[in-house]
Design a protein around this motif. Sequence first.
Motif, PDB file in Angstrom:
ATOM      1  N   ASN A 273       0.810  -1.218   0.000  1.00  0.00           N
ATOM      2  CA  ASN A 273       0.000   0.000   0.000  1.00  0.00           C
ATOM      3  C   ASN A 273       0.847   1.273   0.000  1.00  0.00           C
ATOM      4  OD1 ASN A 273      -1.788   1.943   2.277  1.00  0.00           O
ATOM      5  ND2 ASN A 273      -2.605   1.442   0.264  1.00  0.00           N
ATOM      6  N   LYS A 274       2.176   1.134   0.139  1.00  0.00           N
ATOM      7  CA  LYS A 274       3.028   2.325   0.015  1.00  0.00           C
ATOM      8  C   LYS A 274       3.020   2.868  -1.408  1.00  0.00           C
ATOM      9  CE  LYS A 274       6.440   1.858   3.621  1.00  0.00           C
ATOM     10  NZ  LYS A 274       7.846   1.889   3.958  1.00  0.00           N
ATOM     11  N   CYS A 275       2.699   1.993  -2.390  1.00  0.00           N
ATOM     12  CA  CYS A 275       2.803   2.375  -3.805  1.00  0.00           C
ATOM     13  C   CYS A 275       1.579   3.173  -4.215  1.00  0.00           C
ATOM     14  CB  CYS A 275       2.897   1.132  -4.675  1.00  0.00           C
ATOM     15  SG  CYS A 275       4.196   0.009  -4.176  1.00  0.00           S
ATOM     16  N   ASP A 276       1.493   4.401  -3.786  1.00  0.00           N
ATOM     17  CA  ASP A 276       0.275   5.181  -3.995  1.00  0.00           C
ATOM     18  C   ASP A 276       0.604   6.447  -4.773  1.00  0.00           C
ATOM     19  OD1 ASP A 276      -1.829   6.981  -3.743  1.00  0.00           O
ATOM     20  OD2 ASP A 276      -2.361   6.290  -1.748  1.00  0.00           O
ATOM     21  N   LEU A 277       0.040   6.560  -5.988  1.00  0.00           N
ATOM     22  CA  LEU A 277       0.412   7.683  -6.853  1.00  0.00           C
ATOM     23  C   LEU A 277      -0.252   9.002  -6.460  1.00  0.00           C
ATOM     24  CD1 LEU A 277       0.373   5.847 -10.296  1.00  0.00           C
ATOM     25  CD2 LEU A 277       2.369   6.457  -8.948  1.00  0.00           C
ATOM     26  N   SER A 278      -1.402   8.955  -5.762  1.00  0.00           N
ATOM     27  CA  SER A 278      -2.023  10.241  -5.385  1.00  0.00           C
ATOM     28  C   SER A 278      -1.220  10.860  -4.244  1.00  0.00           C
ATOM     29  CB  SER A 278      -3.480  10.054  -4.940  1.00  0.00           C
ATOM     30  OG  SER A 278      -3.539   9.620  -3.608  1.00  0.00           O
ATOM     31  N   PHE A 279      -0.560   9.980  -3.471  1.00  0.00           N
ATOM     32  CA  PHE A 279       0.224  10.428  -2.325  1.00  0.00           C
ATOM     33  C   PHE A 279       1.489  11.142  -2.809  1.00  0.00           C
ATOM     34  CE2 PHE A 279       3.190   9.311   1.259  1.00  0.00           C
ATOM     35  CZ  PHE A 279       2.554  10.091   2.199  1.00  0.00           C
ATOM     36  N   SER A 280       2.055  10.639  -3.921  1.00  0.00           N
ATOM     37  CA  SER A 280       3.281  11.245  -4.441  1.00  0.00           C
ATOM     38  C   SER A 280       2.944  12.209  -5.572  1.00  0.00           C
ATOM     39  CB  SER A 280       4.211  10.147  -4.948  1.00  0.00           C
ATOM     40  OG  SER A 280       3.523   9.335  -5.878  1.00  0.00           O
ATOM     41  N   ALA A 281       1.660  12.616  -5.660  1.00  0.00           N
ATOM     42  CA  ALA A 281       1.164  13.486  -6.734  1.00  0.00           C
ATOM     43  C   ALA A 281       1.548  12.910  -8.092  1.00  0.00           C
ATOM     44  CB  ALA A 281       1.681  14.913  -6.577  1.00  0.00           C
ATOM     45  N   GLY A 282       1.550  11.569  -8.184  1.00  0.00           N
ATOM     46  CA  GLY A 282       1.783  10.918  -9.462  1.00  0.00           C
ATOM     47  C   GLY A 282       3.245  10.666  -9.785  1.00  0.00           C
ATOM     48  N   GLU A 283       4.161  10.996  -8.853  1.00  0.00           N
ATOM     49  CA  GLU A 283       5.581  10.680  -9.099  1.00  0.00           C
ATOM     50  C   GLU A 283       5.806   9.184  -8.895  1.00  0.00           C
ATOM     51  OE1 GLU A 283       7.614  13.022 -10.314  1.00  0.00           O
ATOM     52  OE2 GLU A 283       5.864  14.333 -10.141  1.00  0.00           O
ATOM     53  N   ASP A 284       6.985   8.717  -9.293  1.00  0.00           N
ATOM     54  CA  ASP A 284       7.282   7.285  -9.206  1.00  0.00           C
ATOM     55  C   ASP A 284       7.128   6.779  -7.773  1.00  0.00           C
ATOM     56  OD1 ASP A 284       8.313   4.741  -9.405  1.00  0.00           O
ATOM     57  OD2 ASP A 284      10.387   5.406  -9.258  1.00  0.00           O
ATOM     58  N   SER A 285       6.323   5.727  -7.601  1.00  0.00           N
ATOM     59  CA  SER A 285       6.205   5.154  -6.255  1.00  0.00           C
ATOM     60  C   SER A 285       6.191   3.640  -6.364  1.00  0.00           C
ATOM     61  CB  SER A 285       4.917   5.631  -5.597  1.00  0.00           C
ATOM     62  OG  SER A 285       3.815   5.095  -6.300  1.00  0.00           O
ATOM     63  N   SER A 286       6.936   3.123  -7.360  1.00  0.00           N
ATOM     64  CA  SER A 286       6.872   1.683  -7.594  1.00  0.00           C
ATOM     65  C   SER A 286       7.673   0.924  -6.533  1.00  0.00           C
ATOM     66  CB  SER A 286       7.410   1.369  -8.987  1.00  0.00           C
ATOM     67  OG  SER A 286       8.675   1.960  -9.150  1.00  0.00           O
ATOM     68  N   GLN A 287       7.392  -0.364  -6.466  1.00  0.00           N
ATOM     69  CA  GLN A 287       8.081  -1.239  -5.515  1.00  0.00           C
ATOM     70  C   GLN A 287       9.285  -1.823  -6.246  1.00  0.00           C
ATOM     71  OE1 GLN A 287       7.017  -2.216  -2.279  1.00  0.00           O
ATOM     72  NE2 GLN A 287       8.783  -3.543  -2.053  1.00  0.00           N
ATOM     73  N   LYS A 288      10.498  -1.488  -5.802  1.00  0.00           N
ATOM     74  CA  LYS A 288      11.687  -1.879  -6.566  1.00  0.00           C
ATOM     75  C   LYS A 288      12.324  -3.177  -6.048  1.00  0.00           C
ATOM     76  CE  LYS A 288      12.512   1.961  -9.213  1.00  0.00           C
ATOM     77  NZ  LYS A 288      11.188   2.532  -9.395  1.00  0.00           N
ATOM     78  N   SER A 289      12.267  -3.407  -4.743  1.00  0.00           N
ATOM     79  CA  SER A 289      13.034  -4.523  -4.189  1.00  0.00           C
ATOM     80  C   SER A 289      12.091  -5.677  -3.850  1.00  0.00           C
ATOM     81  CB  SER A 289      13.724  -4.056  -2.917  1.00  0.00           C
ATOM     82  OG  SER A 289      12.740  -3.547  -2.047  1.00  0.00           O
ATOM     83  N   SER A 290      12.666  -6.823  -3.509  1.00  0.00           N
ATOM     84  CA  SER A 290      11.810  -7.950  -3.136  1.00  0.00           C
ATOM     85  C   SER A 290      11.036  -7.604  -1.883  1.00  0.00           C
ATOM     86  CB  SER A 290      12.624  -9.201  -2.873  1.00  0.00           C
ATOM     87  OG  SER A 290      11.786 -10.121  -2.190  1.00  0.00           O
ATOM     88  N   PRO A 291       9.715  -7.758  -1.943  1.00  0.00           N
ATOM     89  CA  PRO A 291       8.879  -7.346  -0.814  1.00  0.00           C
ATOM     90  C   PRO A 291       9.018  -8.255   0.402  1.00  0.00           C
ATOM     91  CG  PRO A 291       7.564  -8.427  -2.505  1.00  0.00           C
ATOM     92  CD  PRO A 291       8.941  -8.283  -3.075  1.00  0.00           C
ATOM     93  N   LEU A 292       9.614  -9.458   0.199  1.00  0.00           N
ATOM     94  CA  LEU A 292       9.629 -10.401   1.321  1.00  0.00           C
ATOM     95  C   LEU A 292      10.855 -10.243   2.206  1.00  0.00           C
ATOM     96  CD1 LEU A 292       8.255 -12.742  -1.176  1.00  0.00           C
ATOM     97  CD2 LEU A 292       7.302 -12.928   1.126  1.00  0.00           C
ATOM     98  N   GLN A 293      11.932  -9.661   1.642  1.00  0.00           N
ATOM     99  CA  GLN A 293      13.184  -9.613   2.395  1.00  0.00           C
ATOM    100  C   GLN A 293      13.090  -8.746   3.636  1.00  0.00           C
ATOM    101  OE1 GLN A 293      15.637  -8.377  -0.807  1.00  0.00           O
ATOM    102  NE2 GLN A 293      16.252 -10.460  -1.368  1.00  0.00           N
ATOM    103  N   SER A 294      12.341  -7.659   3.529  1.00  0.00           N
ATOM    104  CA  SER A 294      12.417  -6.674   4.616  1.00  0.00           C
ATOM    105  C   SER A 294      11.290  -6.815   5.648  1.00  0.00           C
ATOM    106  CB  SER A 294      12.403  -5.275   4.014  1.00  0.00           C
ATOM    107  OG  SER A 294      11.386  -5.204   3.042  1.00  0.00           O
ATOM    108  N   LEU A 295      10.452  -7.859   5.518  1.00  0.00           N
ATOM    109  CA  LEU A 295       9.276  -7.947   6.409  1.00  0.00           C
ATOM    110  C   LEU A 295       9.653  -7.920   7.881  1.00  0.00           C
ATOM    111  CD1 LEU A 295       6.858 -10.494   4.681  1.00  0.00           C
ATOM    112  CD2 LEU A 295       6.751  -7.988   4.690  1.00  0.00           C
ATOM    113  N   GLU A 296      10.669  -8.713   8.255  1.00  0.00           N
ATOM    114  CA  GLU A 296      11.078  -8.782   9.661  1.00  0.00           C
ATOM    115  C   GLU A 296      11.370  -7.389  10.222  1.00  0.00           C
ATOM    116  OE1 GLU A 296      11.575 -11.381  12.046  1.00  0.00           O
ATOM    117  OE2 GLU A 296      10.165 -12.215  10.585  1.00  0.00           O
ATOM    118  N   ASN A 297      12.124  -6.608   9.440  1.00  0.00           N
ATOM    119  CA  ASN A 297      12.549  -5.277   9.914  1.00  0.00           C
ATOM    120  C   ASN A 297      11.383  -4.307  10.008  1.00  0.00           C
ATOM    121  OD1 ASN A 297      14.888  -6.618   9.342  1.00  0.00           O
ATOM    122  ND2 ASN A 297      15.358  -5.439   7.488  1.00  0.00           N
ATOM    123  N   MET A 298      10.287  -4.611   9.316  1.00  0.00           N
ATOM    124  CA  MET A 298       9.161  -3.674   9.278  1.00  0.00           C
ATOM    125  C   MET A 298       8.176  -3.896  10.424  1.00  0.00           C
ATOM    126  SD  MET A 298       9.713  -2.148   6.246  1.00  0.00           S
ATOM    127  CE  MET A 298       8.353  -1.745   5.196  1.00  0.00           C
TER     128      MET A 298
END
Length: 443
Positions: free
Chosen positions: A194-219
């Motif tokens: 849900n971080k990938c939200d274009l209205s939040f960044s006024a339409g700037e790049d908000s894509s998910q670049k890295s593997s979403p599973l690696q950082s779960l523990e840290n989050m």
Amino acid sequence: MAAVPALPVSLSGRFKGSFAYFTIKDRLPQILTKVIDTLHRHKNEFFEEHGEKGVEAEKRAISFLSKLRNELQTDKPVTPLEDELPDAALWNQYLDYQRNLPNGNGEPSWFQSPWLYVECYMYRRIHAALAQNPPIDNFDVFKEGKAQNFFESQEAIIALCTYFQELLKNIKDLDEKQLQEELFKLLQVSLWGNKCDLSFSAGEDSSQKSSPLQSLENMVPYILVNDMEKVWSLLVNAKKNRTERSNVRVDIILDNAGFELVSDLVLADFLLSSKLADEVYFHGKSIPWYVSDTTKHDFNWTIRQLGSANHMWMSRCGVNWEGNLKKGVWVFRDHMFWTLPHDFSNMSEVAPDLYAELQKSNLLLFKGDLNYRKLTGDRKWEYNVPFHQALNKFHPAPLCSLRTLKCDTQVGLKPGQGEQIQASEPEWMVSGKYGVIQFDAGL
């Protein structure tokens, strides 16, 4: 009967310096400028497809949107909709309701009225600018951005599809503890997607670049309310109590297209494959909305893109999901109510058909920030007000919000929890760094 506590005030641009104020002052005009620019860039395409009529329509739409931007920036009164679209009467009734609020500020206007209302109204007026100007009336001004987010998130999508297809190979051998662990992982992927939200960044790049599973523990420390255990026990109990005639049904009220949608589809597939659910209903928007929200076209396009990808596990996902739709174990619905300005506490009155539909569900998963704002009425709640209370009698079925915080309303925190973060991170509510998986058992 104890007196019902009065509802707190709505977030609004009239609070100078608030996040709502800066959103209306800076971000909304930026979004309108981008929409105007998108129409400009497509001028030749409109001409090739529709000749002079297409160019004329483009000019009219741009002039409509420029006028809208001017009204917004100069805090003009909100005007009634003048189109004949099916929801226009409901919008105009809502304007009357805003006019007649006892504690209102007189004539509703961009900076004086509730932020949720004027922001929704802007997107509805963008829709009108096109809908009233055939032959370009079906053009989705946000489509390119949504497609771009999907393509720029390829690596993350591949990682997620690969992980999931590997998981499916031995899902039948997982014991209850392992199944629970996998559900928790995929709930978190869907949350942070849900971080990938274009209205939040006024339409700037908000894509998910890295593997979403690696950082779960840290989050995990950033999940301020974590009710995953409650979701698990609800699903396990529903499964135990199901009969021949009663399917376990989960509904996902979608937010953004792109990577987030793929994470929701993976979660939905897991629910079926693990037999925690028998059917999943997806609810999307009936018109382009909040820059990146999922429409029926986005939903079908995404599944087709995956199915035709030249990556084995991506295409396996796409083909299987196409199959789920054909079999009827997945159903996509779009209802006009999701793009009205009303809080969800008004749903049973304004859209009783939708409310009745949601009552058939065992669990409603509400994705994202806008859904959270509509669940809680987008008000200046104290942080520790119970979620159940903030829902203001909206209890069609047990529900859970998966939301990263992008606006300054949050309820259901422990005493002192919000204040403590506020002291070290004044931007904590609007940075998208924190999230909640917040459950309400209903009635």
